[in-house]
Design an enzyme around this catalytic site. Structure first.
Site, PDB file in Angstrom:
ATOM      1  N   LYS A  26      17.693 -34.257  21.183  1.00  0.00           N
ATOM      2  CA  LYS A  26      18.864 -34.910  20.577  1.00  0.00           C
ATOM      3  C   LYS A  26      20.155 -34.404  21.231  1.00  0.00           C
ATOM      4  CE  LYS A  26      19.877 -34.108  16.040  1.00  0.00           C
ATOM      5  NZ  LYS A  26      21.285 -33.703  15.847  1.00  0.00           N
ATOM      6  N   GLN A  47      28.791 -27.218  18.814  1.00  0.00           N
ATOM      7  CA  GLN A  47      29.562 -28.467  18.744  1.00  0.00           C
ATOM      8  C   GLN A  47      31.044 -28.191  18.957  1.00  0.00           C
ATOM      9  OE1 GLN A  47      28.447 -30.288  15.010  1.00  0.00           O
ATOM     10  NE2 GLN A  47      26.480 -30.975  15.806  1.00  0.00           N
ATOM     11  N   ASP A  96      18.608 -25.221  13.533  1.00  0.00           N
ATOM     12  CA  ASP A  96      18.025 -26.482  13.062  1.00  0.00           C
ATOM     13  C   ASP A  96      16.582 -26.314  12.594  1.00  0.00           C
ATOM     14  OD1 ASP A  96      20.392 -27.772  13.570  1.00  0.00           O
ATOM     15  OD2 ASP A  96      19.794 -28.496  15.540  1.00  0.00           O
ATOM     16  N   LYS A 110      25.562 -28.300   6.901  1.00  0.00           N
ATOM     17  CA  LYS A 110      24.806 -29.224   7.758  1.00  0.00           C
ATOM     18  C   LYS A 110      24.752 -30.603   7.075  1.00  0.00           C
ATOM     19  CE  LYS A 110      24.056 -26.534  11.193  1.00  0.00           C
ATOM     20  NZ  LYS A 110      24.701 -26.831  12.460  1.00  0.00           N
ATOM     21  N   ARG A 124      15.942 -33.256   8.531  1.00  0.00           N
ATOM     22  CA  ARG A 124      15.123 -32.047   8.705  1.00  0.00           C
ATOM     23  C   ARG A 124      14.509 -31.583   7.377  1.00  0.00           C
ATOM     24  NH1 ARG A 124      15.626 -31.672  13.999  1.00  0.00           N
ATOM     25  NH2 ARG A 124      17.708 -31.783  14.888  1.00  0.00           N
TER      26      ARG A 124
HETATM   27  C1  S3P Z   1      24.239 -29.186  18.004  1.00  0.00           C
HETATM   28  C2  S3P Z   1      24.667 -27.966  17.559  1.00  0.00           C
HETATM   29  C3  S3P Z   1      24.310 -27.412  16.250  1.00  0.00           C
HETATM   30  C4  S3P Z   1      23.081 -28.107  15.665  1.00  0.00           C
HETATM   31  C5  S3P Z   1      23.174 -29.588  15.779  1.00  0.00           C
HETATM   32  C6  S3P Z   1      23.307 -30.024  17.225  1.00  0.00           C
HETATM   33  C7  S3P Z   1      24.684 -29.662  19.324  1.00  0.00           C
HETATM   34  O1  S3P Z   1      25.399 -27.597  15.350  1.00  0.00           O
HETATM   35  O2  S3P Z   1      22.922 -27.715  14.318  1.00  0.00           O
HETATM   36  O3  S3P Z   1      22.002 -30.200  15.243  1.00  0.00           O
HETATM   37  O4  S3P Z   1      24.110 -30.638  19.855  1.00  0.00           O
HETATM   38  O5  S3P Z   1      25.636 -29.074  19.878  1.00  0.00           O
HETATM   39  P1  S3P Z   1      26.616 -26.521  15.280  1.00  0.00           P
HETATM   40  O6  S3P Z   1      27.190 -26.453  16.612  1.00  0.00           O
HETATM   41  O7  S3P Z   1      27.579 -27.069  14.277  1.00  0.00           O
HETATM   42  O8  S3P Z   1      25.975 -25.249  14.824  1.00  0.00           O
END
Ligand code: S3P
Length: 458
Positions: free
Chosen positions: A22, A175, A320, A347, A393
């Site tokens: 993803k 993120q 995750d 989340k 999830r």
């Molecule tokens: C992700 C970062 C994670 C993860 C999310 C996908 C990404 O979130 O939980 O499912 O693709 O950068 P956070 O960066 O908020 O921890």
């Protein structure tokens, strides 16, 4: 509302290929959309989340040509012709659906544009905090307007000439790191993000893949502004976060073995393997590298699991996977402690509350903490009705728990699974057949022109 009924595990397929990663699929669509030519993306994850990103890039000038569909999964190969980093103003709001990655990473890209755009999301996304990206992007010069103190969606971003910054992340978030690095590509000079704890590095790796120069000095990651991503074909590996469900099912089944084919093995994502080995599972993997991301087959041999403690710097690497690891804890001998995981509360739903509530419904004792939970392992699980809170999830973790329970487990609101794992139900069915035969062959077919236009219309 869809429901999924799960019965006790009956058989074990020898192997499973899970759909594409993803995180990498989102980034591939974004970089291809900002690139200087055509990129073919193979192994793409056609989940609702990632399709939101593709549609957003299309709405801002990228040209998307669907190429191949995988039966039961969806569009897995496409060509994206980029508009260059300076995109076209979309004609309406950008719908990010349930996807935190779409809204937060796009925020970084929108900050560097010459227009104002609005991003909207579903009820769950509209409750999640966007202040964590709004703050650094405002420091760089963008105007970010959202709802309330947490700056929730709808989020309006007015791009402007940006100034490079050095920013220390207040929380471990790939993120937020990615949003700042993406905005940094539009700011003259060097933009630096300092991360207190290492998080997944897919943005850094995909920058290298698309020829965007960046550097790492300890825990500081910097990018130089003014670079144009070079279109480069990419093959996305299977998502280890999706493979995690079957890995736990196998790890907790003495005498069983399963091979997960072509799974992403980026070391910032393989924490689950380390935790399961610590709990007593035997796991072997063979690794190759392609498109800048390690990948390989993972073989899991089941055994009796023992409790463990999951916390500290390990948390971002398993963030995750914590719902399914909590299920592993329930199936293990002893008490499993998950700590330092406050991020779980923001989340797709409050995953600490949702996991604790649903485990209790299945007969497990759970002590809830602000930053985690303690799971009293070894109880006999009983089938129950599970509330997903529209969190994919939670739905999948409890489908696995259901395979270890006496009686039927009903997953209410299972449609949310499509946000990350189209085809999950078909894979789950492989564990519920009484004959245990070979997995069905899924057909990969070229997308005919009429389907291509239908997909484009969404
Ligand atoms: C992700 C970062 C994670 C993860 C999310 C996908 C990404 O979130 O939980 O499912 O693709 O950068 P956070 O960066 O908020 O921890």
């Amino acid at each position: 509302m869809a429901t999924l009924k799960v019965r006790k595990l009956k058989s074990f397929p020898a192997e499973i290929s899970v759909p594409g990663d993803k995180s990498i699929s989102h980034r591939a669509a974004m970089f291809a959309g900002m690139a200087d030519g055509t990129t073919v993306i193979e192994g793409f994850l056609p989940s609702e989340d990632c399709l939101c990103t593709v549609k957003a890039m299309e709405a801002m000038g990228a040209v998307v040509e669907p190429l191949e569909e995988l039966e039961g999964v969806g569009l897995v190969k496409m060509a994206i012709t980029g508009h260059g980093p300076k995109l076209k103003a979309p004609s309406g709001p950008i719908d990010c659906g349930n996807s935190g990655t779409t809204i937060r990473l796009l925020s970084g890209i929108l900050a560097g544009q010459d227009f104002t755009a609005e991003m909207i999301g579903d009820a769950s996304l509209s409750k999640r905090p966007m202040k964590r990206v709004a703050d650094p992007l405002a420091l760089m010069g963008a105007k970010v307007e959202g709802q309330g103190e947490k700056i929730c969606a709808p989020l309006r971003i007015t791009g402007s000439p940006l100034t490079a910054i050095t920013y220390t992340l207040p929380m471990a978030s790939a993120q937020v790191k990615s949003a700042i690095l993406l905005a940094g590509m539009f700011a003259p000079g060097k933009t630096t993000v300092i991360e207190p704890v290492a998080t997944r590095n897919h943005t850094e790796r995909i920058m290298s893949h698309f020829g965007v120069k960046w550097l790492r000095d300890g825990n500081a990651i910097s990018v130089y502004g003014g670079q144009v991503p070079r279109a480069t074909d990419i093959v996305v590996p299977g998502d280890i976060s999706s493979a995690a469900f079957w890995m736990v099912a196998a790890a907790a089944s003495p005498g069983q073995q399963i091979t997960l084919k072509n799974v992403g093995l980026n070391p910032t994502r393989t924490g689950l393997i380390n935790v399961l080995i610590r709990m007593g599972a035997q796991i072997n993997s063979s690794e190759t590298d392609s498109s800048g991301e390690p990948r390989g087959n993972v073989v899991v041999h089941g055994g009796e699991l023992n409790a463990t403690v999951i916390g500290g710097a390990e948390i971002p690497n398993v963030i995750d996977e914590l719902p399914i690891l909590a299920v592993a804890g329930a199936l293990a001998r002893g008490n499993t402690l998950i700590k330092d995981a406050r991020e779980l509360r923001v989340k797709e739903t409050d995953r600490i509350a949702a996991v604790a509530e649903n485990l209790r419904r299945m007969g497990v004792t759970v002590i809830e903490y602000e930053d985690g939970m303690e799971i009293i392992g070894g109880a006999k699980l009983t089938g129950a009705t599970i509330t997903t809170y529209h969190d994919h999830r939670i739905a999948m973790a409890f489908a696995i728990a259901g395979m270890f329970a006496e009686g039927e487990t009903i997953i209410e609101g299972s449609e949310c699974i499509n946000t990350s794992y189209p085809g999950f139900e078909l894979d789950l069915a492989l564990f519920q057949k009484s004959d245990g035969g070979p997995p069905p062959i899924r057909v990969l077919s070229r997308v005919p022109r009429d389907v291509a236009s239908r997909l484009r219309e969404g």
